[in-house]
Write a protein that holds these residues in place. Structure first.
Motif, PDB file in Angstrom:
ATOM      1  N   ILE A   6       0.856  -1.178   0.000  1.00 48.64           N
ATOM      2  CA  ILE A   6       0.000   0.000   0.000  1.00 48.64           C
ATOM      3  C   ILE A   6       0.900   1.238   0.000  1.00 48.64           C
ATOM      4  O   ILE A   6       1.894   1.292   0.711  1.00 48.64           O
ATOM      5  CB  ILE A   6      -0.929   0.022   1.227  1.00 48.64           C
ATOM      6  N   SER A   7       0.552   2.201  -0.794  1.00 44.24           N
ATOM      7  CA  SER A   7       1.343   3.429  -0.919  1.00 44.24           C
ATOM      8  C   SER A   7       1.569   4.088   0.431  1.00 44.24           C
ATOM      9  O   SER A   7       0.737   4.001   1.330  1.00 44.24           O
ATOM     10  CB  SER A   7       0.615   4.400  -1.842  1.00 44.24           C
ATOM     11  N   ARG A  12      -7.234   6.561   3.987  1.00 44.61           N
ATOM     12  CA  ARG A  12      -8.150   7.696   4.183  1.00 44.61           C
ATOM     13  C   ARG A  12      -9.543   7.179   4.522  1.00 44.61           C
ATOM     14  O   ARG A  12      -9.971   6.150   4.015  1.00 44.61           O
ATOM     15  CB  ARG A  12      -8.246   8.523   2.907  1.00 44.61           C
ATOM     16  N   LYS A  13     -10.210   7.916   5.385  1.00 41.92           N
ATOM     17  CA  LYS A  13     -11.614   7.650   5.708  1.00 41.92           C
ATOM     18  C   LYS A  13     -12.462   8.755   5.101  1.00 41.92           C
ATOM     19  O   LYS A  13     -11.990   9.867   4.892  1.00 41.92           O
ATOM     20  CB  LYS A  13     -11.845   7.673   7.221  1.00 41.92           C
ATOM     21  N   GLY A  27      -7.023   3.152   0.335  1.00 42.17           N
ATOM     22  CA  GLY A  27      -5.635   3.533   0.121  1.00 42.17           C
ATOM     23  C   GLY A  27      -5.209   3.163  -1.289  1.00 42.17           C
ATOM     24  O   GLY A  27      -5.728   2.223  -1.878  1.00 42.17           O
ATOM     25  N   HIS A  28      -4.277   3.909  -1.830  1.00 44.49           N
ATOM     26  CA  HIS A  28      -3.760   3.626  -3.169  1.00 44.49           C
ATOM     27  C   HIS A  28      -2.705   2.529  -3.084  1.00 44.49           C
ATOM     28  O   HIS A  28      -1.809   2.590  -2.248  1.00 44.49           O
ATOM     29  CB  HIS A  28      -3.149   4.876  -3.793  1.00 44.49           C
ATOM     30  N   VAL A  29      -2.830   1.547  -3.948  1.00 47.50           N
ATOM     31  CA  VAL A  29      -1.861   0.465  -4.022  1.00 47.50           C
ATOM     32  C   VAL A  29      -0.703   0.925  -4.904  1.00 47.50           C
ATOM     33  O   VAL A  29      -0.930   1.509  -5.967  1.00 47.50           O
ATOM     34  CB  VAL A  29      -2.521  -0.808  -4.591  1.00 47.50           C
ATOM     35  N   THR A  30       0.504   0.689  -4.464  1.00 46.97           N
ATOM     36  CA  THR A  30       1.683   1.143  -5.185  1.00 46.97           C
ATOM     37  C   THR A  30       1.680   0.671  -6.640  1.00 46.97           C
ATOM     38  O   THR A  30       2.005   1.430  -7.545  1.00 46.97           O
ATOM     39  CB  THR A  30       2.965   0.652  -4.481  1.00 46.97           C
ATOM     40  N   ALA A  31       1.282  -0.565  -6.883  1.00 47.23           N
ATOM     41  CA  ALA A  31       1.292  -1.123  -8.237  1.00 47.23           C
ATOM     42  C   ALA A  31       0.051  -0.734  -9.037  1.00 47.23           C
ATOM     43  O   ALA A  31      -0.092  -1.138 -10.180  1.00 47.23           O
ATOM     44  CB  ALA A  31       1.409  -2.636  -8.167  1.00 47.23           C
ATOM     45  N   GLY A  32      -0.846   0.032  -8.438  1.00 49.89           N
ATOM     46  CA  GLY A  32      -2.081   0.451  -9.098  1.00 49.89           C
ATOM     47  C   GLY A  32      -3.291  -0.177  -8.444  1.00 49.89           C
ATOM     48  O   GLY A  32      -3.239  -1.298  -7.956  1.00 49.89           O
TER      49      GLY A  32
END
Length: 69
Positions: A6-7, A12-13, A27-32
């Motif tokens: 996870i980035s 975030r809520k 959450g944004h995943v590093t790989a997309g």
């Protein structure tokens, strides 16, 4: 199976959650993609969705395409 990283931007809520601890976080995943987890269990599992699937889900919410539960 390896869990995606996870980035570092963090989780975030929704602003609608206020101080409640019973909600989901994204959450944004590093790989997309987008990861979703239960805020009560931050060390637990997360569901990961491709960006296109997440965008379709958000669009469906905003346009009222999803039935009310």
């Amino acid at each position: 199976m390896t869990m995606p990283e996870i980035s570092t931007r963090g989780w975030r809520k929704s602003s609608y959650s206020a101080q409640a601890s019973e909600c989901v976080e994204t959450g944004h995943v590093t790989a997309g993609g987008i990861a979703v987890r239960d805020s009560k269990d931050p060390d637990g599992a997360a569901l990961v969705f491709p960006d296109t699937a997440w965008a379709a889900f958000i669009t469906a919410i905003k346009t009222g395409e999803l039935p009310n539960a």
